[in-house]
Design a protein around this motif. Structure first.
Motif, PDB file in Angstrom:
ATOM      1  N   ASP A 187      31.598  54.006  48.081  1.00 13.95           N
ATOM      2  CA  ASP A 187      30.741  53.925  46.900  1.00 13.95           C
ATOM      3  C   ASP A 187      31.429  52.571  45.937  1.00 13.95           C
ATOM      4  N   GLY A 188      32.331  51.945  46.422  1.00 16.10           N
ATOM      5  CA  GLY A 188      32.935  50.954  45.670  1.00 16.10           C
ATOM      6  C   GLY A 188      33.522  51.353  44.228  1.00 16.10           C
ATOM      7  N   VAL A 189      34.117  52.632  44.160  1.00 14.76           N
ATOM      8  CA  VAL A 189      34.855  52.942  43.120  1.00 14.76           C
ATOM      9  C   VAL A 189      36.205  53.357  43.365  1.00 14.76           C
ATOM     10  N   VAL A 190      37.262  52.942  42.596  1.00 18.03           N
ATOM     11  CA  VAL A 190      38.520  53.512  42.684  1.00 18.03           C
ATOM     12  C   VAL A 190      38.681  54.417  41.479  1.00 18.03           C
TER      13      VAL A 190
ATOM     14  N   VAL B 215      44.289  47.725  44.397  1.00 20.32           N
ATOM     15  CA  VAL B 215      43.042  48.122  44.345  1.00 20.32           C
ATOM     16  C   VAL B 215      42.033  47.489  45.323  1.00 20.32           C
ATOM     17  N   PHE B 216      42.554  46.140  45.774  1.00 21.16           N
ATOM     18  CA  PHE B 216      41.576  45.433  46.847  1.00 21.16           C
ATOM     19  C   PHE B 216      41.681  46.470  48.204  1.00 21.16           C
ATOM     20  N   ALA B 217      42.852  46.907  48.561  1.00 23.08           N
ATOM     21  CA  ALA B 217      42.988  47.564  49.661  1.00 23.08           C
ATOM     22  C   ALA B 217      42.496  49.106  49.487  1.00 23.08           C
ATOM     23  N   LEU B 218      42.110  49.582  48.288  1.00 19.18           N
ATOM     24  CA  LEU B 218      41.568  50.818  48.204  1.00 19.18           C
ATOM     25  C   LEU B 218      39.846  50.782  48.305  1.00 19.18           C
TER      26      LEU B 218
ATOM     27  N   ALA C 165      40.035  42.990  39.112  1.00 13.82           N
ATOM     28  CA  ALA C 165      40.318  42.968  40.593  1.00 13.82           C
ATOM     29  C   ALA C 165      39.346  43.660  41.174  1.00 13.82           C
ATOM     30  N   ALA C 166      38.959  44.648  40.672  1.00 18.43           N
ATOM     31  CA  ALA C 166      37.956  45.829  41.396  1.00 18.43           C
ATOM     32  C   ALA C 166      36.706  44.877  41.432  1.00 18.43           C
ATOM     33  N   ARG C 167      36.122  44.222  40.563  1.00 14.19           N
ATOM     34  CA  ARG C 167      34.888  43.562  40.265  1.00 14.19           C
ATOM     35  C   ARG C 167      34.896  42.361  41.405  1.00 14.19           C
ATOM     36  N   ARG C 168      36.118  41.769  41.215  1.00 13.00           N
ATOM     37  CA  ARG C 168      36.182  40.744  42.495  1.00 13.00           C
ATOM     38  C   ARG C 168      36.109  41.155  43.814  1.00 13.00           C
ATOM     39  N   ALA C 169      36.181  42.264  43.954  1.00 10.67           N
ATOM     40  CA  ALA C 169      36.285  43.064  45.516  1.00 10.67           C
ATOM     41  C   ALA C 169      34.973  43.708  45.485  1.00 10.67           C
TER      42      ALA C 169
END
Length: 110
Positions: free
Chosen positions: A29-32, A20-23, A56-60
């Motif tokens: 747009d900050g969306v996976v 998720v961090f890499a994506l 994990a996405a929010r932390r990134a």
């Protein structure tokens, strides 16, 4: 896009958090988008996985959006209070697609 397949096992989120961090590093747009069509029957292991991916996405600095969630999965996520976006739905605070915003006379239309 991240495709999740089932059955989901405990501890599966550890390596997916790094993905998720890499994506998120490669999107504007900050969306996976997480395709969950093949994730299998919803259960607490699925909820745990999605919660950890969202964290994990929010932390990134981003967030996840689900593609093709089963209605039972959506109901379970709602029941446990896990706020996730679903592809094709309006984001919170935004009008649904096709809804026109009324403007005052003399203002430019949006």
């Amino acid at each position: 896009m991240l495709t999740l397949t089932g059955p989901v096992a405990r501890g599966q989120a550890a390596g997916l958090g790094d993905i998720v961090f890499a994506l998120l590093d490669g999107v504007d747009d900050g969306v996976v988008v997480c395709d969950v069509a093949g994730i299998g029957p919803p259960g607490l292991a699925v909820v745990d996985l999605l919660a950890r991916l969202q964290l994990a996405a929010r932390r990134a600095g981003g967030r996840i959006r689900l593609r093709a969630p089963d209605p039972a999965l959506r109901a379970l996520l709602h029941l446990v209070g896990l706020p996730v976006e679903v592809e094709g739905e309006a984001e919170e605070g935004e009008p649904a697609l096709g809804v026109e915003v009324e403007v005052e006379p003399g203002e430019a239309a949006l």
